[in-house]
Structures are given as structure tokens and as C-alpha cells.
Design a protein around this motif. Structure first.
Motif, short mmCIF file in Angstrom:
data_model
loop_
_atom_site.label_atom_id
_atom_site.label_comp_id
_atom_site.label_asym_id
_atom_site.label_seq_id
_atom_site.Cartn_x
_atom_site.Cartn_y
_atom_site.Cartn_z
N PHE A 1 -12.66 -39.53 68.74
CA PHE A 1 -14.14 -39.51 68.65
C PHE A 1 -14.82 -39.75 70.00
CE2 PHE A 1 -12.74 -40.80 64.37
CZ PHE A 1 -13.30 -39.76 63.63
N ARG A 2 -14.07 -39.65 71.09
CA ARG A 2 -14.65 -39.92 72.40
C ARG A 2 -15.75 -38.92 72.75
NH1 ARG A 2 -10.27 -41.11 76.82
NH2 ARG A 2 -9.90 -38.88 76.63
N ILE A 3 -15.51 -37.66 72.48
CA ILE A 3 -16.54 -36.65 72.80
C ILE A 3 -17.76 -36.82 71.92
CG2 ILE A 3 -17.02 -34.18 72.88
CD1 ILE A 3 -15.19 -35.28 75.11
N LEU A 4 -17.54 -37.16 70.65
CA LEU A 4 -18.67 -37.42 69.76
C LEU A 4 -19.52 -38.58 70.30
CD1 LEU A 4 -20.06 -36.80 67.04
CD2 LEU A 4 -18.60 -38.56 66.03
N LEU A 5 -18.86 -39.60 70.81
CA LEU A 5 -19.60 -40.74 71.34
C LEU A 5 -20.25 -40.42 72.68
CD1 LEU A 5 -17.12 -43.59 70.35
CD2 LEU A 5 -19.25 -42.91 69.23
N PHE A 6 -19.70 -39.50 73.43
CA PHE A 6 -20.37 -39.00 74.64
C PHE A 6 -21.70 -38.34 74.26
CE2 PHE A 6 -20.88 -34.92 77.04
CZ PHE A 6 -21.48 -35.46 78.16
N PHE A 7 -21.69 -37.54 73.20
CA PHE A 7 -22.94 -36.93 72.74
C PHE A 7 -23.90 -37.99 72.21
CE2 PHE A 7 -20.22 -33.01 72.16
CZ PHE A 7 -20.81 -32.32 73.20
N LEU A 8 -23.36 -39.06 71.64
CA LEU A 8 -24.22 -40.17 71.22
C LEU A 8 -24.97 -40.74 72.41
CD1 LEU A 8 -25.19 -42.54 69.40
CD2 LEU A 8 -23.04 -43.68 69.94
N VAL A 9 -24.26 -40.95 73.53
CA VAL A 9 -24.91 -41.49 74.73
C VAL A 9 -25.96 -40.50 75.25
CG1 VAL A 9 -24.55 -42.25 77.10
CG2 VAL A 9 -22.87 -42.84 75.34
N THR B 1 -22.88 -44.35 90.02
CA THR B 1 -22.75 -45.75 90.43
C THR B 1 -21.97 -46.53 89.38
OG1 THR B 1 -24.90 -45.61 91.53
CG2 THR B 1 -24.02 -47.81 91.14
N TRP B 2 -22.32 -46.33 88.11
CA TRP B 2 -21.59 -47.02 87.04
C TRP B 2 -20.10 -46.69 87.12
CZ3 TRP B 2 -25.43 -45.45 82.59
CH2 TRP B 2 -26.58 -46.23 82.70
N LEU B 3 -19.79 -45.42 87.30
CA LEU B 3 -18.39 -45.00 87.38
C LEU B 3 -17.69 -45.68 88.56
CD1 LEU B 3 -16.17 -43.13 86.20
CD2 LEU B 3 -16.92 -41.40 87.85
N ALA B 4 -18.37 -45.73 89.69
CA ALA B 4 -17.78 -46.36 90.88
C ALA B 4 -17.51 -47.84 90.64
CB ALA B 4 -18.70 -46.17 92.07
N VAL B 5 -18.45 -48.54 90.03
CA VAL B 5 -18.27 -49.97 89.76
C VAL B 5 -17.16 -50.19 88.74
CG1 VAL B 5 -19.35 -52.03 88.79
CG2 VAL B 5 -20.64 -50.60 90.38
N LEU B 6 -17.14 -49.39 87.68
CA LEU B 6 -16.10 -49.55 86.66
C LEU B 6 -14.71 -49.31 87.23
CD1 LEU B 6 -17.76 -47.82 83.56
CD2 LEU B 6 -17.83 -50.22 84.23
N ASN B 7 -14.63 -48.42 88.22
CA ASN B 7 -13.34 -48.13 88.87
C ASN B 7 -13.11 -48.99 90.12
OD1 ASN B 7 -12.33 -46.09 87.12
ND2 ASN B 7 -13.73 -44.60 88.04
N GLU B 8 -14.05 -49.89 90.40
CA GLU B 8 -13.98 -50.77 91.58
C GLU B 8 -13.88 -49.97 92.87
OE1 GLU B 8 -11.11 -53.87 91.17
OE2 GLU B 8 -11.93 -54.58 89.25
N ARG B 9 -14.60 -48.88 92.91
CA ARG B 9 -14.71 -48.08 94.14
C ARG B 9 -15.98 -48.54 94.84
NH1 ARG B 9 -11.60 -43.39 93.65
NH2 ARG B 9 -12.14 -43.09 95.84
N TRP B 10 -15.87 -49.65 95.56
CA TRP B 10 -17.06 -50.32 96.08
C TRP B 10 -17.81 -49.50 97.12
CZ3 TRP B 10 -17.37 -52.97 92.19
CH2 TRP B 10 -16.38 -53.81 91.71
N LEU C 1 -19.94 -38.54 81.18
CA LEU C 1 -18.70 -38.27 80.46
C LEU C 1 -17.54 -39.06 81.05
CD1 LEU C 1 -17.06 -36.75 78.34
CD2 LEU C 1 -16.91 -34.81 79.93
N LEU C 2 -17.45 -39.13 82.36
CA LEU C 2 -16.38 -39.90 83.00
C LEU C 2 -16.52 -41.39 82.70
CD1 LEU C 2 -16.03 -38.17 86.49
CD2 LEU C 2 -14.69 -37.80 84.42
N VAL C 3 -17.74 -41.88 82.63
CA VAL C 3 -17.95 -43.29 82.28
C VAL C 3 -17.48 -43.56 80.85
CG1 VAL C 3 -19.74 -45.02 81.80
CG2 VAL C 3 -19.84 -43.69 83.91
N VAL C 4 -17.83 -42.65 79.93
CA VAL C 4 -17.40 -42.81 78.54
C VAL C 4 -15.87 -42.79 78.45
CG1 VAL C 4 -17.43 -41.74 76.24
CG2 VAL C 4 -19.54 -41.90 77.58
N LYS C 5 -15.25 -41.89 79.17
CA LYS C 5 -13.78 -41.83 79.16
C LYS C 5 -13.17 -43.12 79.71
CE LYS C 5 -12.98 -36.83 79.45
NZ LYS C 5 -12.36 -35.75 80.24
#
Length: 523
Positions: free
Chosen positions: A124-132, A191-200, A112-116
Motif C-alpha cells: 500500500f506504499r503507492i496508495l499512501l503516496f497518493f494520500l500524501v 530537504t526532508w529526504l536529505a535529513v531522513l537519509n542524514e545527507r547533511w 515519493l522518495l520520502v514515503v519510500k
């Protein structure tokens, strides 16, 4: 509200367990174990070995019946299972399920945090979270169309295009059905969330965490992160990016040394590893049906936004590409279970790349269509998107073929064996009881998991010849206990060197007189 969305997102995949546990209300003669697939019990057997024949940190193969098997394996989720069973005294299947719920919640939360992160616009963000979480390909739809064209029954071989009857989990959310996969996927989403936020630091930490959790998912994430940090080091040429690359390179090197050098130096492991080198491959037609919808949308998004793409898209594309190459490594080298590299790791990065385009299309349709028409179109499209998972869940509820159930007598016998803390080699002609004995007790089964028991087919033949003809070989001398149904005791069996240790209405446990006093010390 996020908590509610997360609970709703994981609920469909936990329904399978609900159906499993409710079986006791349908058939009072059976007891659900919490293990709904063949491989699940051996993870708990591995875990308890850490605190029985292991050293409190690592464990031996629980299906190696030798007195002193090498203690060479470590994965921290396995340690966690063992701690719950041996130290907290929680039923193996129940604790396995609890771990799965925790992993599922973490996976859904980080997803969910990655989708946000990828969709700043909340529409439609929550709808797309359910899509994932719920989405997939058109594998079952293709089977349905094929059945109609050829005049077959509607549900004839409905999962023929889905590898392993759907149990290789080509999309994301279905992985939550396996408790340990839920843990692994939660780490990958973090991991995806960390990379997207550049939290290496956290990206590196998650890479190390998964590298010490599972060989296939671990090497997959380590290779991808090493490549990503290598690209950053080349582009930015700063001390921090170079340091991050070197750390990931070192982690990956240590991983490969452990799995490819150290473990392969142990003969007992090499013998088992040969069983793992199986050509479980991903067919091209399955790839097309599973990935083409999101692949086309991802390609469309990349083309439309080609002049303003950021590094996040680059990372997700690399994740997709490396996962695809690993899943099809049979094209380049001898295959070692290539399907292990699917597990939603190909589908989900494509879906995440496509999300902004899907959001724009949805908003445009809402603005142009009548509300009722838009609603009906959305429901129809959602039905198509979730059709694979919906059909899979329905099938697993109606036909729980691989689920393990125990009769009351079997459960009673395993519980009493465990309470006695017996040590030694157990022979049981009952494949289920023999396999589960390592999960529920401290004995060493002569026949355990089909892929982890040394010379399984040879041993199976030996037991069958003994059961039917009374022919024994040298192997029989290592047997300390025999667990068998009373009605199945061979008429030629010589009871003079055996005594009854435990028995109930259906089962009897015999112990060799020279082993009758054996008891395992409880750590």
C-alpha cells in the motif's frame, strides 16, 4: 512505474490549467494568459525587470514608476522567469506554467522518495503516496454538514472554513497549482529526504536554495534546519554537527540581515512592507477541520511506537511544531501574514509521521475483511480524504474568477508595445491592462499590483477623477503613455500634446509628444 505514479499524482492539480487553456475553444473572443490567480503576473513582471531596469541579477519594484527605483530584490526563481521571458522570448504565462510543471514533477518525485524511506514495507506504499499528494482535511465536509443542518443550499459558501477560499493550501498537493509554490515545495521535500537519509550537505544546500527563493518559506525552512542542527550539535557534540549548525546559523543570519535590516533601510521598500503586515490569520476552527484527522493518527503512531521512535519522527515533529508556531505567531507578536506559513507545512509532517500506522491499519483491514467490503471501505475513506481537494478543483474549473484572459485586441496591443520596447510611465484606466502591462511590456504602469504599487488607493482615486472629471494634478506630468479603449476617451481630453502611437479596433495608445521617441535598449 515511478514515473507513471508521479504523473498521476500531479495530474489533478494541472487539470485547472487544462480548463484554463481550453477556454479558447469555448470562447474564441478571449485568449488565456496562463495566470489563474491575481498575484501570478507580478512574479513574471519582477523577472523581466532584472533584464530591463535591473542589473542582470537583482530587480526593482516594477510598479514603482519613478525613473530610478532602488534595485534591491533578488530571488533566483524570479531570475529564472525573467530569463525565460527576456532571453528565450517565451510568452510569460506559458513559461510560468512550464516552470510549474517542472516544480510539480520534482515535488512529487522527492515526496515519493520520502514515503519510500518512511515505509520500508511496500504494501500500500503507492496508495499512501497518493494520500500524501491528494489528501486534506474535512473543511468542505464540515461546510456541507452545516448547510444541511441549517437548510442552506448544498454548495452555499462551501469554502467558508478554508482560508482564502482554499488558496492558502492547507494540505500538500494543492500547492502544485502555483508554479513557484511547486518549486518551493519540491525543495522542502528534497530537504526532508536529505535529513531522513542524514545527507547533511544536501539539507544545508536546500536550506540555502529556499532561503534565496522566498522570504516566508525561506525563513521557515532556515529556522527549522538551524534548530535541528542545533539539537544534533548538543546531542552528538562532534565537530561536524557543530559545523553544520554554525553554517545554518550563518545562513539564517544573512537571510535576516537582508530582509530585516538591508531592505528595511530602503524607504521605498518600507512603504511597501507596511502593506504586507496584514493579519491574515489561521482560525482555530479551520485548524481543527484541516489538521485533526492526521494529528490524531500521528499522535496514535507516536504513542504506539513510543519506545522505538527514531530521529526521523523527531525531525518531522519539529517541522510541524515550528510551522504551527509560525502560522500562529499572531498570538505572540504583530502578525505578518501568518497564513503564509501554512502551505501544507503543518499538515504534511503530521501525515508523514502517521504513515506507518495508516499502513498497518490498512493491512489489518485487508486481512480481516472480505475483499469486496475492503475495496468499498477503501474507496469510501479515500473519497473522504480527498474531498477537500476534489471540491476545490471542481470549483476552480467551474468558476475561474481570478483567472486572467485577454481579448484579441488587448493581446495585440500588449504585443506591439513590447516589440517597440517603450520605456516610460503608462496610464490606463483599465485595471487589468494596467497591471498586466508590466508583465508583457517594458513600460512602468502608474497603477499596477494593488499591494506593490506605492500609494495605490491614492493613485486609483487620481485616475478616477481624471477619467470622470478631467481633473489633473502634478502626478499627471510623469505620464508618458495613455492606453485606453477608444470608446472611453474622456470628451474633455486635450489631444494637442499627445499623438497616436498604436491603435486597433478597440484600443489606442497615446504618447506624449515630448516622449514619442523613447525606446528601451534591449539587453
Amino acid at each position: 512505474m515511478d514515473v507513471a505514479y508521479i504523473l498521476i499524482a500531479i495530474a489533478p492539480f494541472q487539470i485547472i490549467y487544462l480548463g484554463h487553456w481550453l477556454r479558447i475553444g469555448i470562447d474564441s473572443d478571449v485568449i488565456p494568459t496562463g495566470f489563474i490567480q491575481y498575484d501570478m503576473p507580478y512574479y513574471s513582471a519582477n523577472g523581466r525587470e532584472i533584464f530591463e531596469r535591473g542589473n542582470g541579477f537583482a530587480y526593482p519594484n516594477p510598479y514603482d514608476s519613478s525613473p530610478t527605483p532602488p534595485i534591491i530584490y533578488f530571488q533566483w526563481p524570479i531570475w529564472l522567469l525573467g530569463f525565460g521571458i527576456k532571453k528565450l522570448n517565451i510568452e510569460p504565462g506559458i513559461f510560468y506554467f512550464i516552470v510549474g510543471i517542472i516544480g510539480s514533477l520534482l515535488c512529487a518525485y522527492f515526496t515519493l522518495l520520502v514515503v519510500k524511506k518512511l515505509l520500508p514495507d511496500p504494501r500500500f506504499r503507492i496508495l499512501l503516496f497518493f494520500l500524501v499528494m491528494w489528501g486534506g482535511g474535512f473543511l468542505c465536509l464540515a461546510a456541507l454538514i452545516d448547510n444541511i443542518i441549517h437548510g442552506n443550499p448544498i454548495f452555499f459558501r462551501f469554502f467558508r472554513y478554508d482560508p482564502g477560499d482554499g488558496l492558502w493550501f492547507l494540505n500538500w498537493g494543492r500547492n502544485l497549482i502555483y508554479p513557484l509554490e511547486a518549486i518551493y515545495h519540491g525543495i522542502v521535500a528534497a530537504t526532508w529526504l536529505a535529513v531522513l537519509n542524514e545527507r547533511w550537505f544536501w539539507a544545508i544546500f536546500c536550506g540555502g536554495l529556499l532561503g534565496t527563493a522566498h522570504p516566508f518559506s525561506g525563513v521557515q525552512l532556515l529556522l527549522i534546519l538551524t534548530l535541528w542542527f542545533g539539537i544534533l550539535a548538543c546531542l552528538e557534540r562532534t565537530s561536524s554537527t557543530v559545523k553544520n549548525f554554525l553554517v545554518m546559523f550563518a545562513f539564517t543570519g544573512l537571510f535576516l540581515v537582508y530582509y530585516k535590516v538591508f531592505l528595511n533601510s530602503v524607504p521605498q521598500h518600507r512603504a511597501i512592507h507596511e502593506e504586507w503586515s496584514i493579519a491574515w490569520t489561521l482560525p482555530v476552527n479551520s485548524m481543527i477541520m484541516a489538521y485533526s484527522p492526521v494529528a490524531l493518527l500521528a499522535a496514535g503512531r507516536i504513542w504506539i511506537d513510543r519506545h522505538k521512535l527514531d530521529r526521523n519522527v523527531g525531525f518531522l515533529f519539529i517541522y510541524f511544531l515550528i510551522s504551527l508556531l509560525l502560522a500562529k505567531h499572531d498570538l505572540f507578536i504583530n502578525p505578518i501574514q501568518p497564513l503564509h506559513f501554512t502551505r501544507g507545512y503543518i499538515w504534511t509532517p503530521l501525515c508523514l509521521i502517521a504513515l506507518p500506522l495508516i499502513q498497518k491499519i490498512t493491512i489489518a483491514l485487508q486481512e480481516k475483511l472480505h475483499p469486496y467490503l475492503f475495496r468499498y471501505l477503501l474507496i469510501m475513506l479515500a473519497g473522504l480524504v480527498i474531498s477537500d481537494n476534489l471540491t476545490f478543483i471542481k470549483d476552480r474549473l467551474l468558476y475561474p474568477a481570478e483567472a486572467f484572459f485577454l481579448t484579441r485586441e488587448e493581446k495585440q496591443m500588449l504585443t506591439e508595445i513590447n516589440q517597440l520596447g517603450l520605456d516610460g510611465v503608462l496610464l490606463s484606466p483599465e485595471p487589468k491592462l494596467s497591471y498586466l502591462s508590466a508583465t508583457y511590456t517594458s513600460v512602468r504602469p502608474y497603477l499596477g499590483h494593488t499591494a506593490l504599487t506605492p500609494q495605490y488607493e491614492e493613485r486609483l482615486g487620481q485616475v478616477e477623477i481624471w477619467r470622470t472629471k478631467g481633473i489633473k494634478g502634478d502626478w499627471f506630468d510623469m505620464i508618458d503613455y495613455i492606453l485606453i479603449k477608444k470608446k472611453d476617451i474622456p470628451p474633455f481630453f486635450n489631444r494637442s500634446e499627445w499623438i497616436v502611437k498604436l491603435e486597433n479596433d478597440k484600443l489606442i495608445l497615446l504618447v506624449r509628444k515630448s516622449s514619442s521617441g523613447v525606446r528601451r535598449s534591449q539587453n
